[in-house]
Scaffold this motif. Structure first.
Motif, PDB file in Angstrom:
ATOM      1  N   ASP A 118       0.862  -1.170   0.000  1.00  0.00           N
ATOM      2  CA  ASP A 118       0.000   0.000   0.000  1.00  0.00           C
ATOM      3  C   ASP A 118       0.906   1.231   0.000  1.00  0.00           C
ATOM      4  OD1 ASP A 118      -1.412   2.290   1.487  1.00  0.00           O
ATOM      5  OD2 ASP A 118      -3.057   0.916   1.026  1.00  0.00           O
ATOM      6  N   ALA A 119       0.714   2.132  -0.941  1.00  0.00           N
ATOM      7  CA  ALA A 119       1.601   3.288  -1.093  1.00  0.00           C
ATOM      8  C   ALA A 119       1.573   4.218   0.113  1.00  0.00           C
ATOM      9  CB  ALA A 119       1.240   4.067  -2.358  1.00  0.00           C
ATOM     10  N   SER A 120       0.443   4.326   0.780  1.00  0.00           N
ATOM     11  CA  SER A 120       0.358   5.265   1.906  1.00  0.00           C
ATOM     12  C   SER A 120       0.858   4.673   3.217  1.00  0.00           C
ATOM     13  CB  SER A 120      -1.070   5.786   2.061  1.00  0.00           C
ATOM     14  OG  SER A 120      -1.947   4.712   2.326  1.00  0.00           O
ATOM     15  N   THR A 121       0.625   3.392   3.433  1.00  0.00           N
ATOM     16  CA  THR A 121       1.016   2.785   4.713  1.00  0.00           C
ATOM     17  C   THR A 121       2.256   1.904   4.606  1.00  0.00           C
ATOM     18  OG1 THR A 121      -0.340   0.807   4.362  1.00  0.00           O
ATOM     19  CG2 THR A 121      -1.400   2.710   5.448  1.00  0.00           C
ATOM     20  N   MET A 122       2.648   1.552   3.373  1.00  0.00           N
ATOM     21  CA  MET A 122       3.754   0.629   3.101  1.00  0.00           C
ATOM     22  C   MET A 122       3.490  -0.767   3.664  1.00  0.00           C
ATOM     23  SD  MET A 122       5.487   2.287   1.069  1.00  0.00           S
ATOM     24  CE  MET A 122       6.854   1.204   0.794  1.00  0.00           C
ATOM     25  N   LEU A 123       2.240  -1.063   3.975  1.00  0.00           N
ATOM     26  CA  LEU A 123       1.830  -2.382   4.433  1.00  0.00           C
ATOM     27  C   LEU A 123       1.885  -3.355   3.249  1.00  0.00           C
ATOM     28  CD1 LEU A 123       0.506  -4.026   6.799  1.00  0.00           C
ATOM     29  CD2 LEU A 123      -1.678  -3.427   5.759  1.00  0.00           C
ATOM     30  N   VAL A 124       2.439  -4.532   3.472  1.00  0.00           N
ATOM     31  CA  VAL A 124       2.518  -5.548   2.420  1.00  0.00           C
ATOM     32  C   VAL A 124       1.117  -6.117   2.188  1.00  0.00           C
ATOM     33  CG1 VAL A 124       3.463  -7.781   1.754  1.00  0.00           C
ATOM     34  CG2 VAL A 124       4.910  -6.122   2.941  1.00  0.00           C
ATOM     35  N   LEU A 125       0.643  -5.985   0.951  1.00  0.00           N
ATOM     36  CA  LEU A 125      -0.672  -6.504   0.585  1.00  0.00           C
ATOM     37  C   LEU A 125      -0.585  -7.871  -0.068  1.00  0.00           C
ATOM     38  CD1 LEU A 125      -2.219  -3.242  -0.929  1.00  0.00           C
ATOM     39  CD2 LEU A 125      -2.455  -4.127   1.407  1.00  0.00           C
ATOM     40  N   ALA A 126       0.466  -8.078  -0.872  1.00  0.00           N
ATOM     41  CA  ALA A 126       0.598  -9.354  -1.574  1.00  0.00           C
ATOM     42  C   ALA A 126       2.059  -9.650  -1.872  1.00  0.00           C
ATOM     43  CB  ALA A 126      -0.201  -9.338  -2.877  1.00  0.00           C
ATOM     44  N   VAL A 127       2.341 -10.928  -1.907  1.00  0.00           N
ATOM     45  CA  VAL A 127       3.640 -11.442  -2.335  1.00  0.00           C
ATOM     46  C   VAL A 127       3.345 -12.218  -3.608  1.00  0.00           C
ATOM     47  CG1 VAL A 127       5.472 -13.070  -1.752  1.00  0.00           C
ATOM     48  CG2 VAL A 127       4.548 -11.556   0.012  1.00  0.00           C
ATOM     49  N   GLY A 128       4.169 -11.986  -4.641  1.00  0.00           N
ATOM     50  CA  GLY A 128       3.832 -12.570  -5.922  1.00  0.00           C
ATOM     51  C   GLY A 128       4.940 -13.338  -6.606  1.00  0.00           C
ATOM     52  N   PHE A 129       4.489 -14.172  -7.522  1.00  0.00           N
ATOM     53  CA  PHE A 129       5.364 -15.032  -8.310  1.00  0.00           C
ATOM     54  C   PHE A 129       4.959 -14.902  -9.772  1.00  0.00           C
ATOM     55  CE2 PHE A 129       4.592 -16.658  -4.127  1.00  0.00           C
ATOM     56  CZ  PHE A 129       5.872 -16.836  -3.643  1.00  0.00           C
ATOM     57  N   ALA A 130       5.890 -14.511 -10.622  1.00  0.00           N
ATOM     58  CA  ALA A 130       5.628 -14.357 -12.051  1.00  0.00           C
ATOM     59  C   ALA A 130       6.322 -15.482 -12.796  1.00  0.00           C
ATOM     60  CB  ALA A 130       6.142 -12.999 -12.531  1.00  0.00           C
ATOM     61  N   ARG A 131       5.570 -16.173 -13.632  1.00  0.00           N
ATOM     62  CA  ARG A 131       6.115 -17.309 -14.359  1.00  0.00           C
ATOM     63  C   ARG A 131       5.624 -17.313 -15.789  1.00  0.00           C
ATOM     64  NH1 ARG A 131       8.880 -17.438 -10.461  1.00  0.00           N
ATOM     65  NH2 ARG A 131       8.971 -19.024  -8.867  1.00  0.00           N
ATOM     66  N   TYR A 132       6.528 -17.638 -16.692  1.00  0.00           N
ATOM     67  CA  TYR A 132       6.144 -17.896 -18.067  1.00  0.00           C
ATOM     68  C   TYR A 132       6.359 -19.381 -18.288  1.00  0.00           C
ATOM     69  CZ  TYR A 132       5.735 -17.934 -23.075  1.00  0.00           C
ATOM     70  OH  TYR A 132       5.313 -18.216 -24.338  1.00  0.00           O
ATOM     71  N   ASP A 133       5.283 -20.079 -18.514  1.00  0.00           N
ATOM     72  CA  ASP A 133       5.369 -21.520 -18.730  1.00  0.00           C
ATOM     73  C   ASP A 133       5.312 -21.821 -20.218  1.00  0.00           C
ATOM     74  OD1 ASP A 133       5.533 -22.543 -16.098  1.00  0.00           O
ATOM     75  OD2 ASP A 133       3.443 -22.009 -15.783  1.00  0.00           O
ATOM     76  N   SER A 134       6.411 -22.382 -20.713  1.00  0.00           N
ATOM     77  CA  SER A 134       6.383 -22.841 -22.094  1.00  0.00           C
ATOM     78  C   SER A 134       5.581 -24.135 -22.124  1.00  0.00           C
ATOM     79  CB  SER A 134       7.806 -23.037 -22.611  1.00  0.00           C
ATOM     80  OG  SER A 134       8.490 -23.971 -21.803  1.00  0.00           O
ATOM     81  N   THR A 135       5.735 -24.935 -23.097  1.00  0.00           N
ATOM     82  CA  THR A 135       4.928 -26.155 -23.191  1.00  0.00           C
ATOM     83  C   THR A 135       5.428 -27.185 -22.196  1.00  0.00           C
ATOM     84  OG1 THR A 135       6.311 -26.832 -25.033  1.00  0.00           O
ATOM     85  CG2 THR A 135       4.193 -25.817 -25.559  1.00  0.00           C
ATOM     86  N   ARG A 136       5.071 -26.984 -20.971  1.00  0.00           N
ATOM     87  CA  ARG A 136       5.470 -27.885 -19.896  1.00  0.00           C
ATOM     88  C   ARG A 136       4.416 -28.975 -19.745  1.00  0.00           C
ATOM     89  NH1 ARG A 136       9.108 -24.878 -16.591  1.00  0.00           N
ATOM     90  NH2 ARG A 136       8.855 -26.309 -14.875  1.00  0.00           N
ATOM     91  N   GLY A 137       4.816 -30.040 -19.174  1.00  0.00           N
ATOM     92  CA  GLY A 137       3.871 -31.103 -18.883  1.00  0.00           C
ATOM     93  C   GLY A 137       4.548 -32.139 -18.022  1.00  0.00           C
ATOM     94  N   GLY A 138       3.797 -33.097 -17.561  1.00  0.00           N
ATOM     95  CA  GLY A 138       4.359 -34.199 -16.793  1.00  0.00           C
ATOM     96  C   GLY A 138       5.080 -33.749 -15.543  1.00  0.00           C
TER      97      GLY A 138
END
Length: 127
Positions: free
Chosen positions: A29-49
């Protein structure tokens, strides 16, 4: 993030966290600097199994570790898994993502770049 970079360790955000918990981004949050979310960004190619199982199993483990930490220290952040790529079309990968979405009383969200504006709202981040 605009490109590859070093992971953010959860203990850098929460000094009381003991252990390794790398994440890709943190939403505050920009005003309180409270952590709202922790995130993970992934690009999955043709994965499987086994490759797909490793990713989704690791994601489930991240949810469990975050839940335990929040229970112990009273934190209330959310987890966001931002995934994109053709690998999501694999049935097992998609099913695991669907199972993950909504866990922890709705605090876990799985989204793609296309659906993020509708799924990652200020209301979801703050309620």
């Amino acid at each position: 993030p605009r490109g590859a970079g070093r992971d953010i360790e959860l203990r850098e955000v929460f000094p009381e966290y003991n252990g390794s918990y790398p994440c890709d981004f943190v939403i505050k949050d920009a005003s309180t600097m409270l952590v709202l979310a922790v995130g993970f960004a992934r690009y999955d190619s043709t994965r499987g199994g086994a490759q797909s199982d490793d990713r989704t199993g690791g994601n489930s483990n991240k949810v469990d570790k975050a839940y335990q930490f929040c229970q112990m220290f009273g934190s209330h952040f959310r987890l966001l898994f931002l995934s994109d790529g053709p690998g999501l079309a694999h049935e097992d990968t998609w099913q695991e993502a669907r199972d993950l979405d909504g866990r922890w009383g709705g605090r876990v969200r799985v989204t793609t770049l296309k659906t993020a504006p509708d799924r990652v709202t200020y209301d979801w981040l703050t309620t």
